[in-house]
Design an enzyme around this catalytic site. Sequence first.
Site, PDB file in Angstrom:
ATOM      1  N   ASN A 151       0.859  -1.187   0.000  1.00 22.93           N
ATOM      2  CA  ASN A 151       0.000   0.000   0.000  1.00 22.93           C
ATOM      3  C   ASN A 151       0.895   1.237   0.000  1.00 22.93           C
ATOM      4  O   ASN A 151       1.435   1.612   1.030  1.00 22.93           O
ATOM      5  CB  ASN A 151      -0.898  -0.033   1.252  1.00 22.93           C
ATOM      6  CG  ASN A 151      -1.715   1.234   1.410  1.00 22.93           C
ATOM      7  OD1 ASN A 151      -1.846   2.037   0.472  1.00 22.93           O
ATOM      8  ND2 ASN A 151      -2.270   1.432   2.608  1.00 22.93           N
ATOM      9  N   TRP A 152       1.033   1.835  -1.170  1.00 31.05           N
ATOM     10  CA  TRP A 152       1.976   2.964  -1.295  1.00 31.05           C
ATOM     11  C   TRP A 152       1.439   4.250  -0.676  1.00 31.05           C
ATOM     12  O   TRP A 152       2.189   5.218  -0.523  1.00 31.05           O
ATOM     13  CB  TRP A 152       2.290   3.219  -2.769  1.00 31.05           C
ATOM     14  CG  TRP A 152       3.076   2.141  -3.442  1.00 31.05           C
ATOM     15  CD1 TRP A 152       3.538   0.967  -2.884  1.00 31.05           C
ATOM     16  CD2 TRP A 152       3.511   2.131  -4.814  1.00 31.05           C
ATOM     17  NE1 TRP A 152       4.214   0.238  -3.833  1.00 31.05           N
ATOM     18  CE2 TRP A 152       4.219   0.930  -5.019  1.00 31.05           C
ATOM     19  CE3 TRP A 152       3.363   3.017  -5.877  1.00 31.05           C
ATOM     20  CZ2 TRP A 152       4.778   0.599  -6.248  1.00 31.05           C
ATOM     21  CZ3 TRP A 152       3.924   2.690  -7.104  1.00 31.05           C
ATOM     22  CH2 TRP A 152       4.624   1.492  -7.284  1.00 31.05           C
ATOM     23  N   LYS A 153       0.142   4.271  -0.388  1.00 31.28           N
ATOM     24  CA  LYS A 153      -0.491   5.506   0.128  1.00 31.28           C
ATOM     25  C   LYS A 153      -0.226   6.664  -0.854  1.00 31.28           C
ATOM     26  O   LYS A 153      -0.149   6.429  -2.060  1.00 31.28           O
ATOM     27  CB  LYS A 153      -0.012   5.796   1.553  1.00 31.28           C
ATOM     28  CG  LYS A 153      -0.163   4.554   2.446  1.00 31.28           C
ATOM     29  CD  LYS A 153       0.001   4.810   3.899  1.00 31.28           C
ATOM     30  CE  LYS A 153      -0.185   3.496   4.665  1.00 31.28           C
ATOM     31  NZ  LYS A 153      -0.139   3.661   6.107  1.00 31.28           N
ATOM     32  N   GLY A 202       2.502   2.546  10.683  1.00 31.92           N
ATOM     33  CA  GLY A 202       3.477   3.613  10.483  1.00 31.92           C
ATOM     34  C   GLY A 202       4.203   4.030  11.756  1.00 31.92           C
ATOM     35  O   GLY A 202       4.882   5.050  11.783  1.00 31.92           O
ATOM     36  N   SER A 250       3.344  -1.888  10.275  1.00 36.33           N
ATOM     37  CA  SER A 250       4.789  -1.960  10.468  1.00 36.33           C
ATOM     38  C   SER A 250       5.382  -3.319  10.105  1.00 36.33           C
ATOM     39  O   SER A 250       6.329  -3.780  10.748  1.00 36.33           O
ATOM     40  CB  SER A 250       5.161  -1.561  11.906  1.00 36.33           C
ATOM     41  OG  SER A 250       4.761  -0.221  12.169  1.00 36.33           O
ATOM     42  N   GLY A 259       4.857   1.506   4.564  1.00 33.09           N
ATOM     43  CA  GLY A 259       6.179   2.100   4.390  1.00 33.09           C
ATOM     44  C   GLY A 259       7.204   1.186   3.748  1.00 33.09           C
ATOM     45  O   GLY A 259       7.922   1.596   2.817  1.00 33.09           O
TER      46      GLY A 259
END
Length: 261
Positions: free
Chosen positions: A10-12, A180, A220, A242
């Site tokens: 998930n690159w956001k 995150g 995470s 991330g």
Amino acid sequence: MSRIPLMAGNWKMNLDHLEATATVQRLHWALQDANFDFNAVEVAVLPPFTDLRSVQTLVDADKMSIVYGGQDVSINPAGAYTGEISARMLVKLGCKYVVVGHSERRQFHGETDKLIGGKAMAAVLSGITPIVCVGEALAIRKRGEHVAYTLAQIDAVFGEMAQDLAPRAVIAYEPIWAIGTGEVATPADAQEVCGAIRERLASLYGRQAAWQMRILYGGSVKASNVASIMAEADVDGGLVGGASLDPAEFAKICRFAEHIA
Ligand code: PGA
């Protein structure tokens, strides 16, 4: 085990379309160099909408086995909904997955379980697999109410979906306090909730359907902790934020089976 693990990055709101093609290319090379078995683990990237066309072109041209999807979808099929993207548009771009109900959308865009269930339904009706996100905030976990809270989200979201189509969804359990933050849930924490989710899915859709549904853990996830989380019985993959922006790191995460102790 009949469930093929899914590692979804998930690159956001990161990486423009040029960075996206470079990242997917490097991910593909890293996996290819390691003789990665794409039949054993499904690898997905979830870039911003503006990247999808470029990712599609690259994946098609190089016949990559990496699949991709969107990070959100409209509940509506078409019309006067400024800024929205429909499930049909995502299908046209070759998307296999779409995230619905990520905690950041719940928090910053006021998304409710009812809306999220509608989005998941819009996705399955168009032939896209929704990745339905659930998970508790820290205060709820501290009160020891995380299982009940997460199951209530499952009931509310899946209550919006047709009984026969709902089992096509993937679920991602993402405790908000682990997203995150570097604060990863222990494998036992992940299993406790993922196991409870599968039990609830069994009571909603029957044992066999629940057995086939994939439940991901997110929060995470890194190459250094993925193997122990994946060793849990009811964890079928990861929704990786991330760490998925670094193709070398994400490739290592996808290769979790090689570093199970
Ligand atoms: P993280 O994000 O891996 O950066 O914690 C996970 C997510 O929000 O999907």
